[in-house]
Design an enzyme around this catalytic site. Sequence first.
Site, short mmCIF file in Angstrom:
data_model
loop_
_atom_site.label_atom_id
_atom_site.label_comp_id
_atom_site.label_asym_id
_atom_site.label_seq_id
_atom_site.Cartn_x
_atom_site.Cartn_y
_atom_site.Cartn_z
N ARG A 34 -58.08 -37.71 29.44
CA ARG A 34 -56.80 -38.28 29.89
C ARG A 34 -55.98 -37.15 30.53
NH1 ARG A 34 -54.35 -34.68 28.35
NH2 ARG A 34 -53.41 -34.18 26.35
N HIS A 81 -45.20 -33.43 24.07
CA HIS A 81 -44.61 -33.07 22.78
C HIS A 81 -43.57 -34.10 22.35
CE1 HIS A 81 -46.75 -29.31 22.20
NE2 HIS A 81 -46.66 -29.15 23.50
N ASP A 130 -45.12 -37.37 21.34
CA ASP A 130 -45.89 -38.38 20.58
C ASP A 130 -45.67 -38.25 19.08
OD1 ASP A 130 -47.50 -36.04 20.46
OD2 ASP A 130 -49.39 -37.10 20.84
N GLY A 155 -61.57 -27.53 27.09
CA GLY A 155 -60.46 -26.63 26.76
C GLY A 155 -59.43 -26.51 27.86
N SER A 171 -58.26 -33.38 27.15
CA SER A 171 -58.71 -34.12 25.97
C SER A 171 -60.22 -34.26 25.85
CB SER A 171 -58.08 -35.52 25.93
OG SER A 171 -56.72 -35.40 25.86
N SER A 172 -60.90 -33.15 26.10
CA SER A 172 -62.36 -33.18 25.93
C SER A 172 -62.72 -33.44 24.46
CB SER A 172 -62.99 -31.88 26.42
OG SER A 172 -62.37 -30.77 25.82
N ASP A 186 -53.77 -38.38 22.89
CA ASP A 186 -55.05 -38.17 23.57
C ASP A 186 -56.02 -39.29 23.21
OD1 ASP A 186 -53.64 -35.91 24.02
OD2 ASP A 186 -54.94 -34.57 22.86
N TYR A 221 -48.28 -24.92 17.66
CA TYR A 221 -48.12 -26.37 17.75
C TYR A 221 -47.41 -26.87 16.49
CZ TYR A 221 -49.41 -31.24 18.74
OH TYR A 221 -49.39 -32.59 19.01
C1 GLA Z 1 -51.94 -32.19 22.47
C2 GLA Z 1 -51.96 -33.16 21.29
C3 GLA Z 1 -51.21 -34.44 21.65
C4 GLA Z 1 -49.82 -34.15 22.22
C5 GLA Z 1 -49.90 -33.09 23.32
C6 GLA Z 1 -48.54 -32.66 23.81
O1 GLA Z 1 -52.69 -32.71 23.54
O2 GLA Z 1 -53.27 -33.46 20.92
O3 GLA Z 1 -51.11 -35.26 20.51
O4 GLA Z 1 -48.93 -33.76 21.21
O5 GLA Z 1 -50.61 -31.94 22.89
O6 GLA Z 1 -47.89 -33.72 24.40
#
Ligand code: GLA
Length: 330
Positions: free
Chosen positions: A8, A15, A17, A100, A104-105, A146, A195
């Site tokens: 995706r 930041h 979700d 990486g 969202s791999s 993701d 994070y």
């Molecule tokens: C990563 C996390 C998501 C989201 C983003 C930032 O991708 O896996 O859940 O928090 O960072 O938007």
Amino acid sequence: MKAFAPGRVNLIGDHTDYTGGLAMPMAIDLGTTVSGHPGGDVVELSSASERGTACVPLSVTRADLADLCPSWARYIGGVIHELRPTAGFAGTVTTTLPVGAGLSSSAALELATALVLGFRGSARDLAELCQRAEQTASGVPCGMMDQLASASGVEGHALLIDFSDLSVEPVPVPDGAEIVVVHSGQKRALTSSAYGERRAACDRAARIVGPLLGASVADLATIDDPVIYRRAHHVVTENERVRLFAAAFRAGDLAEAGRLMTESHQSLRDDFEVSTEVLDALVQRLVQTPGVHGARLTGAGFGGCAVALTDPGALRKGWVVQPSAGATVG
Ligand code: GLA
């Protein structure tokens, strides 16, 4: 047997979700396929692009996950741990996603694995299971964006997601809009501590002012700590930008949508402090290119990719991605 799960790209709303806020990602036409045969009491997957073979017993425990090799086997272990399938699987993993890069791999691998291991249920349940798998495997307290984007993708549409109730509203990507993902060249170094710190700061802000989705900038005046204030300021203004972005997309107003993306980058840079000099320079270069309406870092930050909204053919480098359907098994 075969399952495919897309990566995706997040167009806007980073930041937010894990604060129960708004985001607008889309599933893309790059993704991960797991194929092979069910059976046995281990999940054994070899990869065409990554080194090593993952071999994880169905009896894997949470404590075992950190020791699994190669490192991507941890995501397989996380899914087994959450799903507790009754049969194993032997096969291969192939991916067209850069690993990486912030596309969202890991979520794509989790979803495709869960589907070949027999998960059947709603997109939301699949996303929830895979979010737990990701958290267990990586130790990062990630949100669900993701996994939910990869599970719920709709061809031709971005997804307006409200994380306060997990509702997903597909919004058509306007005709003539091109979405281009450009790698900064900086491998994403998402330390779980950075994070986790951001997430903890948002939780603290919400304890002072209530849910950030319902808060206004004026409400934040009661937050004394300047760092907590800036983190909350990003989230509150970002939620509003997502609302305006969805309206701009519906109206086909690419100039306004692009402006909001660039503003989002500035907020992630100054208030949320998850950008890097390399990402800032890339975004600046992109927005100065003719035919680019706006650009921003996408995903967690700390390296990885930027996403740009452009007129067709405006950028020569990068992946032109198409809004795509969600994960499938067949
Ligand atoms: C990563 C996390 C998501 C989201 C983003 C930032 O991708 O896996 O859940 O928090 O960072 O938007």
